[in-house]
Design an enzyme around this catalytic site. Sequence first.
Site, PDB file in Angstrom:
ATOM      1  N   ASP A 163       0.837  -1.210   0.000  1.00 47.78           N
ATOM      2  CA  ASP A 163       0.000   0.000   0.000  1.00 47.78           C
ATOM      3  C   ASP A 163       0.870   1.258   0.000  1.00 47.78           C
ATOM      4  O   ASP A 163       0.601   2.206   0.725  1.00 47.78           O
ATOM      5  CB  ASP A 163      -0.936  -0.006   1.217  1.00 47.78           C
ATOM      6  CG  ASP A 163      -2.043   1.033   1.102  1.00 47.78           C
ATOM      7  OD1 ASP A 163      -2.282   1.528  -0.015  1.00 47.78           O
ATOM      8  OD2 ASP A 163      -2.665   1.359   2.130  1.00 47.78           O
ATOM      9  N   LYS A 166       2.016   3.408  -6.001  1.00 50.40           N
ATOM     10  CA  LYS A 166       1.436   2.407  -6.887  1.00 50.40           C
ATOM     11  C   LYS A 166       2.401   1.966  -7.987  1.00 50.40           C
ATOM     12  O   LYS A 166       2.384   0.812  -8.404  1.00 50.40           O
ATOM     13  CB  LYS A 166       0.124   2.927  -7.507  1.00 50.40           C
ATOM     14  CG  LYS A 166      -0.857   3.521  -6.492  1.00 50.40           C
ATOM     15  CD  LYS A 166      -1.033   2.652  -5.258  1.00 50.40           C
ATOM     16  CE  LYS A 166      -1.683   3.438  -4.133  1.00 50.40           C
ATOM     17  NZ  LYS A 166      -1.594   2.764  -2.824  1.00 50.40           N
ATOM     18  N   ASP A 191      -3.605  -2.826  -2.098  1.00 51.94           N
ATOM     19  CA  ASP A 191      -4.697  -1.861  -1.997  1.00 51.94           C
ATOM     20  C   ASP A 191      -4.774  -0.982  -3.246  1.00 51.94           C
ATOM     21  O   ASP A 191      -3.845  -0.924  -4.047  1.00 51.94           O
ATOM     22  CB  ASP A 191      -4.476  -0.991  -0.749  1.00 51.94           C
ATOM     23  CG  ASP A 191      -5.702  -0.174  -0.373  1.00 51.94           C
ATOM     24  OD1 ASP A 191      -6.805  -0.479  -0.883  1.00 51.94           O
ATOM     25  OD2 ASP A 191      -5.564   0.769   0.421  1.00 51.94           O
ATOM     26  N   ASN A 192      -5.917  -0.306  -3.376  1.00 51.92           N
ATOM     27  CA  ASN A 192      -6.141   0.731  -4.399  1.00 51.92           C
ATOM     28  C   ASN A 192      -6.063   0.205  -5.826  1.00 51.92           C
ATOM     29  O   ASN A 192      -5.457   0.819  -6.699  1.00 51.92           O
ATOM     30  CB  ASN A 192      -5.161   1.883  -4.221  1.00 51.92           C
ATOM     31  CG  ASN A 192      -5.265   2.550  -2.870  1.00 51.92           C
ATOM     32  OD1 ASN A 192      -4.282   2.638  -2.135  1.00 51.92           O
ATOM     33  ND2 ASN A 192      -6.448   3.024  -2.515  1.00 51.92           N
ATOM     34  N   GLU A 221     -11.142   4.711   0.936  1.00 51.67           N
ATOM     35  CA  GLU A 221     -11.200   5.090   2.342  1.00 51.67           C
ATOM     36  C   GLU A 221     -11.952   6.396   2.569  1.00 51.67           C
ATOM     37  O   GLU A 221     -11.694   7.409   1.926  1.00 51.67           O
ATOM     38  CB  GLU A 221      -9.791   5.195   2.938  1.00 51.67           C
ATOM     39  CG  GLU A 221      -8.816   6.048   2.177  1.00 51.67           C
ATOM     40  CD  GLU A 221      -8.039   5.313   1.110  1.00 51.67           C
ATOM     41  OE1 GLU A 221      -7.030   5.876   0.650  1.00 51.67           O
ATOM     42  OE2 GLU A 221      -8.430   4.189   0.726  1.00 51.67           O
TER      43      GLU A 221
END
Length: 236
Positions: A163, A166, A191-192, A221
């Site tokens: 996380d 990226k 994540d993401n 989030e």
Amino acid sequence: MATTQPKSDTSPSSMDASVRKQDRLLAYLNMLKERAAEIRGNPAALLAATDEFCYKTRMMHVGDKKGAIVRKVVQELAPMTCLELGTFCGYSAVLMASALPEGSRFITLEADETHAAVAKEFIELAGAQVSDKVTLVVKKSEDVIPNLRKDFSVDTLDFVFIDHWKELYVRDLKLLESHGLLRKGTVILADNMIYPGAPDYLEYVQNSEKYQTELFHSTLEYSDREDAVAKSIYSG
């Protein structure tokens, strides 16, 4: 992470963003100090207080909705040796470490010294049942991963949570592979996947014969924006 940021950006927009970031962190730390008596030694209360704050002043924690997905995976897996790439302010480290079995280790990497300082306070607030499991390393991931075996006596990892920046997801996953730190059955959560997205990572883990990957859809989030977490199981 610090490696992807300009070393000296004095443009008005950059300076304004830096001020806003510092203001949010300061307000966050003040909230933690004001509520220390009720949250100290209570990971669930600490995370709940953070969620309450972040629904008003958004921060980049994994948050309560995706956090529930992450926590469930950790509880079901019960990993003993874990790695997190991107501590930020310590929310996800507390979330996961509080669900880990006794005797487990949770190594979390953060290159930003300001974030790491906040994370250290946050993890300590959670109490010894959490902080005793957590090792916070304030270095760049590319400097730590090749030395995990030598510096931290890691044989292989049971669980990895990614996380951070990226554009580093694929690079760091391949670093873990090339240094033999993944074993058959290692679980990697990233994540993401939708926002801001990591398309090269998702393409890699979905098309590689080394991984079995599924997406858990949720929301970004502290918002209603669509997002997802990728769970990949390494098959060697």
